[in-house]
Design a protein around this motif. Structure first.
Motif, PDB file in Angstrom:
ATOM      1  N   CYS A 100       0.826  -1.222   0.000  1.00 28.89           N
ATOM      2  CA  CYS A 100       0.000   0.000   0.000  1.00 28.89           C
ATOM      3  C   CYS A 100       0.858   1.269   0.000  1.00 28.89           C
ATOM      4  CB  CYS A 100      -0.930   0.007   1.209  1.00 28.89           C
ATOM      5  SG  CYS A 100      -2.331  -1.120   1.040  1.00 28.89           S
ATOM      6  N   CYS A 109      -4.268  -1.139   3.596  1.00 26.03           N
ATOM      7  CA  CYS A 109      -5.043  -2.360   3.830  1.00 26.03           C
ATOM      8  C   CYS A 109      -4.693  -2.913   5.214  1.00 26.03           C
ATOM      9  CB  CYS A 109      -4.761  -3.403   2.746  1.00 26.03           C
ATOM     10  SG  CYS A 109      -3.214  -4.303   2.964  1.00 26.03           S
ATOM     11  N   CYS A 112      -1.057  -4.301   5.621  1.00 26.44           N
ATOM     12  CA  CYS A 112       0.001  -3.290   5.741  1.00 26.44           C
ATOM     13  C   CYS A 112      -0.073  -2.628   7.115  1.00 26.44           C
ATOM     14  CB  CYS A 112      -0.116  -2.259   4.622  1.00 26.44           C
ATOM     15  SG  CYS A 112       0.447  -2.909   3.035  1.00 26.44           S
ATOM     16  N   CYS A 120       0.121  -7.905   1.639  1.00 27.93           N
ATOM     17  CA  CYS A 120      -0.731  -6.763   1.277  1.00 27.93           C
ATOM     18  C   CYS A 120      -1.835  -7.213   0.320  1.00 27.93           C
ATOM     19  CB  CYS A 120       0.121  -5.679   0.617  1.00 27.93           C
ATOM     20  SG  CYS A 120      -0.841  -4.333  -0.095  1.00 27.93           S
ATOM     21  N   GLN A 121      -3.015  -6.684   0.564  1.00 28.27           N
ATOM     22  CA  GLN A 121      -4.159  -7.026  -0.274  1.00 28.27           C
ATOM     23  C   GLN A 121      -3.918  -6.648  -1.736  1.00 28.27           C
ATOM     24  OE1 GLN A 121      -7.631  -5.508   1.649  1.00 28.27           O
ATOM     25  NE2 GLN A 121      -8.934  -5.917  -0.129  1.00 28.27           N
TER      26      GLN A 121
END
Ligand SMILES: [Zn+2]
Ligand SMILES: [Zn+2]
Length: 380
Positions: A100, A109, A112, A120-121
């Motif tokens: 992010c 996210c 993070c 991380c997404q």
């Protein structure tokens, strides 16, 4: 620019590709060194492909060729218009993972936020998940992914920042998990007394050193490794080594642990066959840290007897960590510091250096299968 492109399984081609442009918050880095990793060899041989689409489907290399290389050191060649804290000529190590902060996403996210930046997404990874890697003359990354090397640390050692970060993160995953046995706890009943590591390749050698020199673990480390050169190195770093081809691993572990077996086991080799031995090697409710990848050659029924021991299985991947106030990744920063302080020794086991992109395929097709190969690095 020139790049070594993996255009299909086992097909590396030196190609002329466009030099990446630099966005406002990015830097263009001229590649100085790239560590070659087991993940690269897995992708090359077709054992693995981590370039997946939104629906979780693998994108074949013929559709989207991959420039490999994710252990990266380089020199800043060009600076985006809004980058204030890096300058042309700065030497940097690169966090290959875009999170992010790399993407300047607000809010961050949940992964993070919790410091799990490589989960991380919105994660994607240079050299692994489709984004171009470092087996090229240049790579462009967000400035927050470039960590300045403020010392005269040799480039060839600095390239081990990413692998060392992965080791540190993996052990941290163990620490953050609820486990029956705990490294370095005062409580004698809970204390990890013996650790068994499968494999003394780069990961195994880093685990031993990190446990003894960084965590100050003072118990026994046993290492099972069939290769003599690797056993010798593991022994130099303080482990008791076992050649599983010559002795019965289960007998030796029983004997060395006074019948207790190990409270902590690390798979740093990724060979599927080792799983069938684990139930006889660990203490009940031990911690089993899954680090190596591959796991080929066995079916999941090997887990039956393992389940009976109720181990805590801890899985770790990548070099996640939180962020410094300037947005740069803490794990890489710490790992670089440990290498700079010579707390972790890496140069003695870099066995193969490649001086040009053209010479790199040799590592993939033959060198890494040889018994004298431990770690290969491209140095440009
Ligand atoms: Zn790697
Ligand atoms: Zn994120």
């Amino acid at each position: 620019m020139k790049a070594m492109v993996l255009s299909d399984i086992a097909k590396l081609e030196l190609r002329e590709v466009p030099r990446p442009g630099v966005q406002q918050y990015e830097v263009l880095v001229r590649v100085s060194a790239v560590g070659l990793c087991g993940t690269d060899f897995h992708i090359f041989s077709g054992q693995a492909n981590y370039n997946i689409n939104q629906r979780g489907k693998v994108i074949p290399l013929v559709e989207q060729p991959q420039i490999l290389g994710h252990e990266l050191v380089g020199i800043v060649e060009e600076v985006g218009s809004l980058v204030k804290d890096l300058h042309i000529g700065d030497r940097v190590v690169i966090d290959q993972g875009l999170n992010c902060l790399s993407r300047r996403r607000q809010p961050k996210c949940e992964y993070c936020v919790s410091g799990d930046s490589h989960q991380c997404q919105f994660f994607s990874e240079h050299g692994i998940t489709g984004l171009p890697g470092g087996l090229a003359e240049y790579i462009a990354v967000p400035a927050v992914n470039a960590i300045p090397i403020n010392s005269d640390l040799e480039t060839i050692a600095a390239v081990l920042t990413e692998p060392l970060g992965c080791i540190s993160h993996a052990l941290d995953r163990g620490t953050r998990s609820r486990t029956r046995y705990v490294i370095n706890t005062e409580d004698i009943d809970q204390r990890v007394r013996s650790i068994l590591i499968f494999g003394a390749g780069p990961a195994g050698l880093l685990f031993i050193q990190y446990l003894y020199k960084v965590l100050n673990y003072d118990g026994l480390i046993l290492v099972s490794e069939p290769n003599q050169q690797k056993r010798e190195l593991a022994s130099c770093f303080g482990a008791e080594v076992i050649d599983p081809q010559v002795v019965d691993l289960v007998d030796v572990v029983q004997e060395k642990t006074g019948g207790r077996r190990v409270e902590y086991l690390i798979d740093a080799c990724g060979a599927g066959s080792v799983f069938k031995d684990i139930p006889a090697l660990i203490r009940r409710q031990a911690t089993v840290l899954l680090y190596g990848l591959g796991h080929a050659g066995v079916d999941l029924s090997v887990l039956n007897n393992l389940q009976f021991m109720e181990p805590t299985l801890v899985a770790a991947i990548g070099a996640s960590g939180g962020f410094r106030s300037d947005g740069r990744p803490c794990t890489y920063d710490r790992a670089l510091g440990l290498l700079t302080a010579k707390q972790i020794e890496v140069t003695s086991w870099i066995t193969h250096c490649y001086q040009s992109l053209e010479s790199v395929p040799q590592a993939f097709t033959s060198d890494h299968l040889e018994p004298d190969y431990i770690k290969g690095v491209l140095v440009l």
